[in-house]
Motif scaffolding. Sequence first.
Motif, PDB file in Angstrom:
ATOM      1  N   GLY A   1     -15.260  32.317  17.383  1.00  8.83           N
ATOM      2  CA  GLY A   1     -16.426  31.347  15.787  1.00  8.83           C
ATOM      3  C   GLY A   1     -16.167  29.475  16.285  1.00  8.83           C
ATOM      4  N   ALA A   2     -14.702  29.083  17.547  1.00  6.76           N
ATOM      5  CA  ALA A   2     -14.457  27.812  16.998  1.00  6.76           C
ATOM      6  C   ALA A   2     -15.084  27.751  18.485  1.00  6.76           C
ATOM      7  CB  ALA A   2     -12.959  27.641  17.876  1.00  6.76           C
ATOM      8  N   SER A   3     -15.761  28.174  19.901  1.00  7.60           N
ATOM      9  CA  SER A   3     -16.499  28.170  20.995  1.00  7.60           C
ATOM     10  C   SER A   3     -17.979  28.430  20.621  1.00  7.60           C
ATOM     11  CB  SER A   3     -16.044  29.093  22.291  1.00  7.60           C
ATOM     12  OG  SER A   3     -16.113  30.476  21.789  1.00  7.60           O
ATOM     13  N   GLY A   4     -18.630  28.588  19.377  1.00 14.28           N
ATOM     14  CA  GLY A   4     -19.690  29.128  19.297  1.00 14.28           C
ATOM     15  C   GLY A   4     -19.907  30.408  19.762  1.00 14.28           C
ATOM     16  N   ALA A   5     -19.433  31.490  20.505  1.00 11.95           N
ATOM     17  CA  ALA A   5     -19.616  32.899  20.996  1.00 11.95           C
ATOM     18  C   ALA A   5     -19.995  33.450  19.637  1.00 11.95           C
ATOM     19  CB  ALA A   5     -18.433  32.764  21.359  1.00 11.95           C
ATOM     20  N   GLY A   6     -20.308  33.013  18.159  1.00 11.58           N
ATOM     21  CA  GLY A   6     -20.625  34.581  17.227  1.00 11.58           C
ATOM     22  C   GLY A   6     -19.743  35.084  16.981  1.00 11.58           C
ATOM     23  N   GLU A   7     -19.520  35.926  16.325  1.00 12.36           N
ATOM     24  CA  GLU A   7     -18.856  36.675  15.280  1.00 12.36           C
ATOM     25  C   GLU A   7     -18.311  37.830  16.569  1.00 12.36           C
ATOM     26  OE1 GLU A   7     -16.271  38.250  12.430  1.00 12.36           O
ATOM     27  OE2 GLU A   7     -17.905  35.880  11.969  1.00 12.36           O
ATOM     28  N   VAL A   8     -17.565  38.478  16.336  1.00  9.55           N
ATOM     29  CA  VAL A   8     -16.804  39.100  17.114  1.00  9.55           C
ATOM     30  C   VAL A   8     -16.663  40.792  16.213  1.00  9.55           C
ATOM     31  CG1 VAL A   8     -14.851  40.272  17.601  1.00  9.55           C
ATOM     32  CG2 VAL A   8     -14.794  38.029  18.071  1.00  9.55           C
ATOM     33  N   ALA A   9     -17.337  41.512  16.947  1.00  7.37           N
ATOM     34  CA  ALA A   9     -17.336  42.772  15.813  1.00  7.37           C
ATOM     35  C   ALA A   9     -17.190  44.505  16.176  1.00  7.37           C
ATOM     36  CB  ALA A   9     -19.287  43.799  16.026  1.00  7.37           C
ATOM     37  N   GLU A  10     -16.460  44.370  17.450  1.00  5.81           N
ATOM     38  CA  GLU A  10     -15.419  45.259  18.527  1.00  5.81           C
ATOM     39  C   GLU A  10     -14.163  44.625  19.081  1.00  5.81           C
ATOM     40  OE1 GLU A  10     -17.470  48.401  19.091  1.00  5.81           O
ATOM     41  OE2 GLU A  10     -16.298  48.601  20.577  1.00  5.81           O
ATOM     42  N   ALA A  11     -13.307  44.568  19.583  1.00  4.29           N
ATOM     43  CA  ALA A  11     -12.601  44.870  20.311  1.00  4.29           C
ATOM     44  C   ALA A  11     -11.460  45.459  20.912  1.00  4.29           C
ATOM     45  CB  ALA A  11     -11.250  43.866  20.131  1.00  4.29           C
ATOM     46  N   TRP A  12     -10.980  46.097  22.074  1.00 10.13           N
ATOM     47  CA  TRP A  12     -10.150  46.807  22.438  1.00 10.13           C
ATOM     48  C   TRP A  12      -9.558  47.006  23.164  1.00 10.13           C
ATOM     49  CZ3 TRP A  12     -11.365  51.996  21.605  1.00 10.13           C
ATOM     50  CH2 TRP A  12     -11.866  52.647  21.370  1.00 10.13           C
ATOM     51  N   PHE A  13      -8.094  47.393  23.801  1.00 10.92           N
ATOM     52  CA  PHE A  13      -7.572  46.683  23.743  1.00 10.92           C
ATOM     53  C   PHE A  13      -6.402  47.563  24.665  1.00 10.92           C
ATOM     54  CE2 PHE A  13      -7.183  44.569  19.557  1.00 10.92           C
ATOM     55  CZ  PHE A  13      -6.642  43.478  20.130  1.00 10.92           C
ATOM     56  N   HIS A  14      -6.228  48.323  25.541  1.00 13.62           N
ATOM     57  CA  HIS A  14      -6.440  48.826  26.601  1.00 13.62           C
ATOM     58  C   HIS A  14      -4.561  48.636  27.157  1.00 13.62           C
ATOM     59  CE1 HIS A  14      -9.971  50.285  28.190  1.00 13.62           C
ATOM     60  NE2 HIS A  14     -10.660  48.896  27.532  1.00 13.62           N
ATOM     61  N   LEU A  15      -4.387  49.776  26.738  1.00 10.48           N
ATOM     62  CA  LEU A  15      -2.370  50.199  26.697  1.00 10.48           C
ATOM     63  C   LEU A  15      -1.890  51.453  26.896  1.00 10.48           C
ATOM     64  CD1 LEU A  15      -2.620  49.139  22.479  1.00 10.48           C
ATOM     65  CD2 LEU A  15      -2.171  47.356  24.339  1.00 10.48           C
ATOM     66  N   ASP A  16      -0.456  50.624  27.776  1.00  7.98           N
ATOM     67  CA  ASP A  16      -0.281  51.950  28.935  1.00  7.98           C
ATOM     68  C   ASP A  16      -0.490  53.116  28.241  1.00  7.98           C
ATOM     69  OD1 ASP A  16       0.921  50.281  30.875  1.00  7.98           O
ATOM     70  OD2 ASP A  16       2.746  49.896  29.821  1.00  7.98           O
ATOM     71  N   ARG A  17      -0.048  53.171  27.224  1.00  4.07           N
ATOM     72  CA  ARG A  17       0.027  54.817  26.330  1.00  4.07           C
ATOM     73  C   ARG A  17      -1.258  55.081  25.718  1.00  4.07           C
ATOM     74  NH1 ARG A  17       5.309  56.207  23.586  1.00  4.07           N
ATOM     75  NH2 ARG A  17       4.306  58.446  23.856  1.00  4.07           N
ATOM     76  N   PHE A  18      -1.784  54.041  25.686  1.00  5.29           N
ATOM     77  CA  PHE A  18      -3.686  54.731  24.904  1.00  5.29           C
ATOM     78  C   PHE A  18      -4.170  53.785  24.742  1.00  5.29           C
ATOM     79  CE2 PHE A  18      -0.179  54.021  21.366  1.00  5.29           C
ATOM     80  CZ  PHE A  18      -1.019  53.162  20.510  1.00  5.29           C
ATOM     81  N   ARG A  19      -5.471  53.645  24.238  1.00  2.00           N
ATOM     82  CA  ARG A  19      -6.714  52.519  24.703  1.00  2.00           C
ATOM     83  C   ARG A  19      -6.690  52.798  22.530  1.00  2.00           C
ATOM     84  NH1 ARG A  19      -4.676  52.246  28.985  1.00  2.00           N
ATOM     85  NH2 ARG A  19      -6.192  53.254  30.375  1.00  2.00           N
ATOM     86  N   LEU A  20      -6.498  51.131  22.390  1.00  2.00           N
ATOM     87  CA  LEU A  20      -7.404  50.792  20.638  1.00  2.00           C
ATOM     88  C   LEU A  20      -8.356  50.291  20.262  1.00  2.00           C
ATOM     89  CD1 LEU A  20      -5.409  50.874  18.018  1.00  2.00           C
ATOM     90  CD2 LEU A  20      -4.758  49.218  18.217  1.00  2.00           C
ATOM     91  N   GLY A  21      -9.421  50.540  19.248  1.00  2.00           N
ATOM     92  CA  GLY A  21     -10.341  50.034  19.112  1.00  2.00           C
ATOM     93  C   GLY A  21     -10.028  49.616  17.898  1.00  2.00           C
ATOM     94  N   LEU A  22     -10.775  48.578  18.138  1.00  2.00           N
ATOM     95  CA  LEU A  22     -10.811  47.539  16.049  1.00  2.00           C
ATOM     96  C   LEU A  22     -11.996  47.770  15.832  1.00  2.00           C
ATOM     97  CD1 LEU A  22      -7.726  45.635  16.496  1.00  2.00           C
ATOM     98  CD2 LEU A  22      -7.592  48.009  14.908  1.00  2.00           C
ATOM     99  N   CYS A  23     -12.216  47.898  14.803  1.00  2.00           N
ATOM    100  CA  CYS A  23     -14.091  46.719  14.053  1.00  2.00           C
ATOM    101  C   CYS A  23     -14.155  46.936  13.309  1.00  2.00           C
ATOM    102  CB  CYS A  23     -15.104  48.214  14.617  1.00  2.00           C
ATOM    103  SG  CYS A  23     -16.609  48.358  14.124  1.00  2.00           S
ATOM    104  N   ARG A  24     -14.411  44.852  12.387  1.00  2.00           N
ATOM    105  CA  ARG A  24     -14.588  44.789  11.457  1.00  2.00           C
ATOM    106  C   ARG A  24     -15.242  45.497  10.660  1.00  2.00           C
ATOM    107  NH1 ARG A  24     -16.669  40.118   9.915  1.00  2.00           N
ATOM    108  NH2 ARG A  24     -15.586  39.213   7.916  1.00  2.00           N
ATOM    109  N   ILE A  25     -15.114  45.652   9.526  1.00  2.00           N
ATOM    110  CA  ILE A  25     -15.723  46.335   8.408  1.00  2.00           C
ATOM    111  C   ILE A  25     -16.746  45.336   7.767  1.00  2.00           C
ATOM    112  CG2 ILE A  25     -16.878  47.950   6.649  1.00  2.00           C
ATOM    113  CD1 ILE A  25     -16.331  49.301   9.234  1.00  2.00           C
ATOM    114  N   ASN A  26     -15.392  45.043   7.571  1.00  2.00           N
ATOM    115  CA  ASN A  26     -16.462  42.903   6.251  1.00  2.00           C
ATOM    116  C   ASN A  26     -14.882  42.464   6.287  1.00  2.00           C
ATOM    117  OD1 ASN A  26     -13.637  44.286   4.197  1.00  2.00           O
ATOM    118  ND2 ASN A  26     -15.499  45.875   3.742  1.00  2.00           N
ATOM    119  N   ALA A  27     -14.955  41.498   5.542  1.00  2.00           N
ATOM    120  CA  ALA A  27     -13.513  39.990   5.221  1.00  2.00           C
ATOM    121  C   ALA A  27     -12.605  41.235   4.795  1.00  2.00           C
ATOM    122  CB  ALA A  27     -13.702  38.966   4.668  1.00  2.00           C
ATOM    123  N   GLU A  28     -12.546  42.306   4.865  1.00  2.00           N
ATOM    124  CA  GLU A  28     -10.586  43.076   4.201  1.00  2.00           C
ATOM    125  C   GLU A  28     -10.350  44.107   4.724  1.00  2.00           C
ATOM    126  OE1 GLU A  28     -11.715  43.143  -0.057  1.00  2.00           O
ATOM    127  OE2 GLU A  28     -12.178  41.238  -0.369  1.00  2.00           O
TER     128      GLU A  28
END
Length: 88
Positions: free
Chosen positions: A30-57
Amino acid sequence: RSVRDPLAEDFGVLGAEFSRVLAETRRAAGASGAGEVAEAWFHLDRFRLGLCRINAELVLALAVEVDGNLGQARYLIRRKRSAILSEA
């Protein structure tokens, strides 16, 4: 001595901790003006973790094996997100 599985205890705690990282990523985007983050993935040693924002909560979290199909996982997240939004 056995190796502790990070998902064996409480996946909710893991999701909560990484949702803080997602919140910081959203602020940076938001600070950079890039827009809203809809989804993020973290590539960890033992698994991959995906996070997706449904709403503010609500954030949907999905763990995938290291050699799992990320394309299918992203599809499932989008499909589940749509289903959750239609129920709200």
